[in-house]
Design a protein around this motif. Structure first.
Motif, PDB file in Angstrom:
ATOM      1  N   MET A  86       0.919  -1.251  -0.113  1.00  0.00           N
ATOM      2  CA  MET A  86       0.094  -0.040  -0.088  1.00  0.00           C
ATOM      3  C   MET A  86       0.955   1.347   0.025  1.00  0.00           C
ATOM      4  SD  MET A  86      -2.844   1.394   2.843  1.00  0.00           S
ATOM      5  CE  MET A  86      -3.980  -0.128   2.728  1.00  0.00           C
ATOM      6  N   ASP A  87       2.008   1.134   0.700  1.00  0.00           N
ATOM      7  CA  ASP A  87       2.863   2.424   0.722  1.00  0.00           C
ATOM      8  C   ASP A  87       3.881   2.384  -0.474  1.00  0.00           C
ATOM      9  OD1 ASP A  87       4.343   0.060   1.313  1.00  0.00           O
ATOM     10  OD2 ASP A  87       4.964   0.935   3.123  1.00  0.00           O
ATOM     11  N   GLY A  88       3.577   1.722  -1.387  1.00  0.00           N
ATOM     12  CA  GLY A  88       4.721   1.858  -2.587  1.00  0.00           C
ATOM     13  C   GLY A  88       5.852   0.993  -2.384  1.00  0.00           C
ATOM     14  N   GLN A  89       6.087   0.137  -1.294  1.00  0.00           N
ATOM     15  CA  GLN A  89       7.097  -0.474  -1.100  1.00  0.00           C
ATOM     16  C   GLN A  89       7.015  -1.838  -1.969  1.00  0.00           C
ATOM     17  OE1 GLN A  89       8.072  -1.872   2.749  1.00  0.00           O
ATOM     18  NE2 GLN A  89       9.892  -2.504   2.538  1.00  0.00           N
ATOM     19  N   ILE A  90       8.100  -2.156  -2.527  1.00  0.00           N
ATOM     20  CA  ILE A  90       8.125  -3.539  -3.298  1.00  0.00           C
ATOM     21  C   ILE A  90       8.476  -4.557  -2.246  1.00  0.00           C
ATOM     22  CG2 ILE A  90       9.582  -4.752  -5.043  1.00  0.00           C
ATOM     23  CD1 ILE A  90      10.040  -2.173  -6.439  1.00  0.00           C
ATOM     24  N   LEU A  91       7.518  -5.313  -2.206  1.00  0.00           N
ATOM     25  CA  LEU A  91       7.658  -6.704  -1.315  1.00  0.00           C
ATOM     26  C   LEU A  91       8.217  -8.019  -1.616  1.00  0.00           C
ATOM     27  CD1 LEU A  91       3.950  -6.595  -0.057  1.00  0.00           C
ATOM     28  CD2 LEU A  91       6.052  -5.455   1.198  1.00  0.00           C
ATOM     29  N   LYS A  92       8.292  -8.095  -3.325  1.00  0.00           N
ATOM     30  CA  LYS A  92       8.656  -9.148  -3.896  1.00  0.00           C
ATOM     31  C   LYS A  92       8.809  -8.801  -5.373  1.00  0.00           C
ATOM     32  CE  LYS A  92       9.852 -13.907  -3.593  1.00  0.00           C
ATOM     33  NZ  LYS A  92      11.315 -14.037  -2.817  1.00  0.00           N
ATOM     34  N   ARG A  93       9.895  -9.219  -6.043  1.00  0.00           N
ATOM     35  CA  ARG A  93       9.924  -9.356  -7.346  1.00  0.00           C
ATOM     36  C   ARG A  93      10.637 -10.458  -7.961  1.00  0.00           C
ATOM     37  NH1 ARG A  93      12.887  -4.037  -8.798  1.00  0.00           N
ATOM     38  NH2 ARG A  93      10.684  -3.179  -9.033  1.00  0.00           N
ATOM     39  N   GLY A  94      10.287 -10.969  -9.134  1.00  0.00           N
ATOM     40  CA  GLY A  94      11.029 -12.088  -9.689  1.00  0.00           C
ATOM     41  C   GLY A  94      10.217 -12.310 -11.068  1.00  0.00           C
ATOM     42  N   SER A  95      10.862 -13.638 -11.658  1.00  0.00           N
ATOM     43  CA  SER A  95      10.254 -14.015 -13.153  1.00  0.00           C
ATOM     44  C   SER A  95       9.147 -15.151 -12.920  1.00  0.00           C
ATOM     45  CB  SER A  95      11.746 -14.481 -13.643  1.00  0.00           C
ATOM     46  OG  SER A  95      12.221 -15.480 -13.128  1.00  0.00           O
ATOM     47  N   ASP A  96       9.235 -15.808 -11.698  1.00  0.00           N
ATOM     48  CA  ASP A  96       8.035 -16.781 -11.499  1.00  0.00           C
ATOM     49  C   ASP A  96       6.752 -16.227 -10.580  1.00  0.00           C
ATOM     50  OD1 ASP A  96       6.963 -19.576 -11.438  1.00  0.00           O
ATOM     51  OD2 ASP A  96       7.797 -19.832  -9.501  1.00  0.00           O
ATOM     52  N   LEU A  97       5.749 -16.198 -11.085  1.00  0.00           N
ATOM     53  CA  LEU A  97       4.540 -15.804 -10.430  1.00  0.00           C
ATOM     54  C   LEU A  97       4.220 -16.345  -8.991  1.00  0.00           C
ATOM     55  CD1 LEU A  97       2.430 -13.488 -10.603  1.00  0.00           C
ATOM     56  CD2 LEU A  97       1.037 -15.038 -11.990  1.00  0.00           C
ATOM     57  N   LYS A  98       4.345 -17.510  -9.157  1.00  0.00           N
ATOM     58  CA  LYS A  98       4.059 -18.240  -7.794  1.00  0.00           C
ATOM     59  C   LYS A  98       4.877 -18.363  -6.746  1.00  0.00           C
ATOM     60  CE  LYS A  98       1.576 -22.382  -9.716  1.00  0.00           C
ATOM     61  NZ  LYS A  98       1.708 -23.859 -10.027  1.00  0.00           N
TER      62      LYS A  98
END
Length: 113
Positions: A86-98
């Motif tokens: 909600m605050d714009g912070q990236i919680l997780k990033r990656g190439s596999d959606l699951k």
């Protein structure tokens, strides 16, 4: 008197990024479990030129709790999927959606008393 509807003209060469059916299946599976747990209530999908966004809401009139974004141009870098809080912070990033969505599944795990 007859009315003719004029469709909005499609601009040639402007493709939109969208979630594929398999990606939506994964996202909606998590969404259904979160709704059943009483955490989420509504969602919205936006398909834009550079990004597709699945926004999750606790209530309809609020800002989204989480945004699940797909940015294909980041596929070879940090990964095309991102979960943003909600605050714009990236919680997780990656190439596999699951794998990326696991950060949200932790909300379902609660201690039993």
């Amino acid at each position: 008197m007859t009315f003719q509807s004029t469709p909005f003209p499609a601009q040639p060469g402007t493709a939109q990024v969208a979630f594929q059916r398999s990606e939506l299946g994964i996202i909606l599976s998590l969404y259904g479990r979160m709704v059943a747990a009483g955490e989420w209530r509504d969602y919205g999908i936006s398909c834009l030129k550079d990004v597709a966004v699945f926004s999750v809401f606790r209530r309809t009139a609020e800002h989204p709790l989480y945004r699940i974004e797909k940015r294909p141009h980041l596929r070879t870098r940090q990964g095309q999927y991102t979960v943003i809080g909600m605050d714009g912070q990236i919680l997780k990033r990656g190439s596999d959606l699951k794998t990326v969505l696991r950060v949200l599944e932790r909300k379902l795990i609660r201690p039993v008393e």
